[in-house]
Scaffold this motif. Structure first.
Motif, PDB file in Angstrom:
ATOM      1  N   LEU A  43       0.831  -1.210   0.000  1.00 35.68           N
ATOM      2  CA  LEU A  43       0.000   0.000   0.000  1.00 35.68           C
ATOM      3  C   LEU A  43       0.862   1.256   0.000  1.00 35.68           C
ATOM      4  CD1 LEU A  43      -2.848  -1.027   2.445  1.00 35.68           C
ATOM      5  CD2 LEU A  43      -3.092  -0.400   0.034  1.00 35.68           C
ATOM      6  N   PHE A  44       1.962   1.221   0.715  1.00 35.40           N
ATOM      7  CA  PHE A  44       2.866   2.371   0.734  1.00 35.40           C
ATOM      8  C   PHE A  44       3.394   2.667  -0.670  1.00 35.40           C
ATOM      9  CE2 PHE A  44       7.191   4.083   1.197  1.00 35.40           C
ATOM     10  CZ  PHE A  44       6.883   5.259   1.857  1.00 35.40           C
ATOM     11  N   PHE A  45       3.821   1.621  -1.393  1.00 31.87           N
ATOM     12  CA  PHE A  45       4.333   1.813  -2.740  1.00 31.87           C
ATOM     13  C   PHE A  45       3.226   2.082  -3.764  1.00 31.87           C
ATOM     14  CE2 PHE A  45       8.257  -0.230  -1.205  1.00 31.87           C
ATOM     15  CZ  PHE A  45       9.173   0.664  -1.718  1.00 31.87           C
ATOM     16  N   ALA A  46       1.980   1.833  -3.423  1.00 34.75           N
ATOM     17  CA  ALA A  46       0.869   2.069  -4.349  1.00 34.75           C
ATOM     18  C   ALA A  46       0.435   3.528  -4.378  1.00 34.75           C
ATOM     19  CB  ALA A  46      -0.316   1.189  -3.968  1.00 34.75           C
ATOM     20  N   ILE A  47       0.869   4.321  -3.420  1.00 33.94           N
ATOM     21  CA  ILE A  47       0.403   5.704  -3.331  1.00 33.94           C
ATOM     22  C   ILE A  47       0.819   6.523  -4.552  1.00 33.94           C
ATOM     23  CG2 ILE A  47       0.673   7.872  -2.061  1.00 33.94           C
ATOM     24  CD1 ILE A  47       0.917   6.145   0.489  1.00 33.94           C
ATOM     25  N   ILE A  48       2.084   6.523  -4.904  1.00 34.67           N
ATOM     26  CA  ILE A  48       2.593   7.381  -5.976  1.00 34.67           C
ATOM     27  C   ILE A  48       1.984   7.032  -7.332  1.00 34.67           C
ATOM     28  CG2 ILE A  48       4.663   8.075  -7.250  1.00 34.67           C
ATOM     29  CD1 ILE A  48       6.177   7.837  -4.571  1.00 34.67           C
ATOM     30  N   PRO A  49       2.007   5.768  -7.771  1.00 31.24           N
ATOM     31  CA  PRO A  49       1.415   5.502  -9.084  1.00 31.24           C
ATOM     32  C   PRO A  49      -0.089   5.742  -9.132  1.00 31.24           C
ATOM     33  CG  PRO A  49       2.206   3.457  -8.106  1.00 31.24           C
ATOM     34  CD  PRO A  49       2.662   4.571  -7.241  1.00 31.24           C
ATOM     35  N   ARG A  50      -0.788   5.519  -8.027  1.00 30.76           N
ATOM     36  CA  ARG A  50      -2.226   5.760  -8.031  1.00 30.76           C
ATOM     37  C   ARG A  50      -2.531   7.254  -8.123  1.00 30.76           C
ATOM     38  NH1 ARG A  50      -1.550   1.375  -8.997  1.00 30.76           N
ATOM     39  NH2 ARG A  50      -1.935   2.416 -10.946  1.00 30.76           N
ATOM     40  N   LEU A  51      -1.741   8.098  -7.476  1.00 32.79           N
ATOM     41  CA  LEU A  51      -1.955   9.543  -7.595  1.00 32.79           C
ATOM     42  C   LEU A  51      -1.670  10.036  -9.014  1.00 32.79           C
ATOM     43  CD1 LEU A  51      -0.501  10.877  -4.224  1.00 32.79           C
ATOM     44  CD2 LEU A  51      -2.890  10.706  -4.907  1.00 32.79           C
ATOM     45  N   ILE A  52      -0.604   9.516  -9.621  1.00 36.59           N
ATOM     46  CA  ILE A  52      -0.293   9.889 -11.003  1.00 36.59           C
ATOM     47  C   ILE A  52      -1.421   9.428 -11.927  1.00 36.59           C
ATOM     48  CG2 ILE A  52       1.275   9.464 -12.939  1.00 36.59           C
ATOM     49  CD1 ILE A  52       3.542   9.333 -10.837  1.00 36.59           C
ATOM     50  N   ASN A  53      -1.910   8.206 -11.713  1.00 42.42           N
ATOM     51  CA  ASN A  53      -2.990   7.683 -12.537  1.00 42.42           C
ATOM     52  C   ASN A  53      -4.277   8.464 -12.325  1.00 42.42           C
ATOM     53  OD1 ASN A  53      -5.246   5.677 -13.273  1.00 42.42           O
ATOM     54  ND2 ASN A  53      -3.400   4.698 -14.056  1.00 42.42           N
ATOM     55  N   LEU A  54      -4.523   8.894 -11.103  1.00 43.13           N
ATOM     56  CA  LEU A  54      -5.711   9.702 -10.799  1.00 43.13           C
ATOM     57  C   LEU A  54      -5.705  10.997 -11.600  1.00 43.13           C
ATOM     58  CD1 LEU A  54      -8.192  10.151  -8.817  1.00 43.13           C
ATOM     59  CD2 LEU A  54      -6.569  11.427  -7.419  1.00 43.13           C
ATOM     60  N   VAL A  55      -4.586  11.691 -11.594  1.00 42.07           N
ATOM     61  CA  VAL A  55      -4.473  12.939 -12.346  1.00 42.07           C
ATOM     62  C   VAL A  55      -4.545  12.661 -13.840  1.00 42.07           C
ATOM     63  CG1 VAL A  55      -2.913  14.847 -12.903  1.00 42.07           C
ATOM     64  CG2 VAL A  55      -3.202  14.132 -10.534  1.00 42.07           C
ATOM     65  N   HIS A  56      -3.889  11.613 -14.290  1.00 43.13           N
ATOM     66  CA  HIS A  56      -3.843  11.279 -15.708  1.00 43.13           C
ATOM     67  C   HIS A  56      -5.236  10.972 -16.262  1.00 43.13           C
ATOM     68  CE1 HIS A  56      -2.301   9.612 -19.442  1.00 43.13           C
ATOM     69  NE2 HIS A  56      -3.021   8.535 -19.219  1.00 43.13           N
ATOM     70  N   VAL A  57      -6.049  10.249 -15.498  1.00 40.27           N
ATOM     71  CA  VAL A  57      -7.360   9.825 -15.995  1.00 40.27           C
ATOM     72  C   VAL A  57      -8.431  10.882 -15.772  1.00 40.27           C
ATOM     73  CG1 VAL A  57      -9.204   8.118 -15.659  1.00 40.27           C
ATOM     74  CG2 VAL A  57      -6.839   7.377 -15.804  1.00 40.27           C
ATOM     75  N   TRP A  58      -8.436  11.529 -14.622  1.00 40.03           N
ATOM     76  CA  TRP A  58      -9.555  12.408 -14.290  1.00 40.03           C
ATOM     77  C   TRP A  58      -9.271  13.885 -14.520  1.00 40.03           C
ATOM     78  CZ3 TRP A  58     -13.697   9.734 -14.381  1.00 40.03           C
ATOM     79  CH2 TRP A  58     -13.662   8.397 -14.010  1.00 40.03           C
TER      80      TRP A  58
END
Length: 146
Positions: free
Chosen positions: A58-73
């Motif tokens: 979960l700690f390592f999932a934070i950065i790619p999920r935030l980048i993906n959030l901005v990229h998609v939405w």
């Protein structure tokens, strides 16, 4: 047939995303393996180790999920394909299952099963489906020069 709109992404953000995105999946798969071993042996060490693996994942999932959030939405003038939103959705469900799994694994070791194992399976399945969708999307995107 018209070509899709050109994609304008930050190459730094894309590089960071590509670097960190596979790391959580490895931790979640390892946690699933440890949960299966704990389910078979009832040795408390496997459950506690799975809890650590889920937390680190979960700690390592934070950065790619935030980048993906901005990229998609927040697409900034580019077309977001439905496959990208589906990829984001499966990742989101997988991460939510992992968060819930972290809370389940914080219990006493004997109270973890079977809900911890079920949540580990859900997490790995969602992220695996997301990876398949993303790889298909990127393979199609490369053939169309997007």
């Amino acid at each position: 047939m018209t070509a899709p709109a050109s994609r304008q992404q930050s190459s730094l953000a894309n590089s960071i995303y590509q670097l960190f995105n596979p790391i959580p999946f490895g931790f979640f798969v390892a946690a699933l393996i440890f949960d299966v071993v704990y389910f078979q042996t009832a040795e408390m060490m496997w459950s506690k180790s799975a809890a650590w693996l889920i937390t680190i994942g979960l700690f390592f999932a934070i950065i790619p999920r935030l980048i993906n959030l901005v990229h998609v939405w927040i697409p900034r003038g580019r077309v977001v394909l439905p496959a990208e939103k589906i990829d984001f959705g499966f990742n989101f469900i997988g991460i939510l299952a992992a968060i819930l799994n972290a809370f389940i694994h914080s219990r006493d070791a004997y109270a973890v099963m079977p809900s911890g194992l079920i949540l580990s399976v859900i997490t790995v399945a969602c992220i695996a489906v997301s990876a398949i969708i993303a790889s298909t999307f990127y393979a199609i995107g490369r053939t169309h020069n997007v």
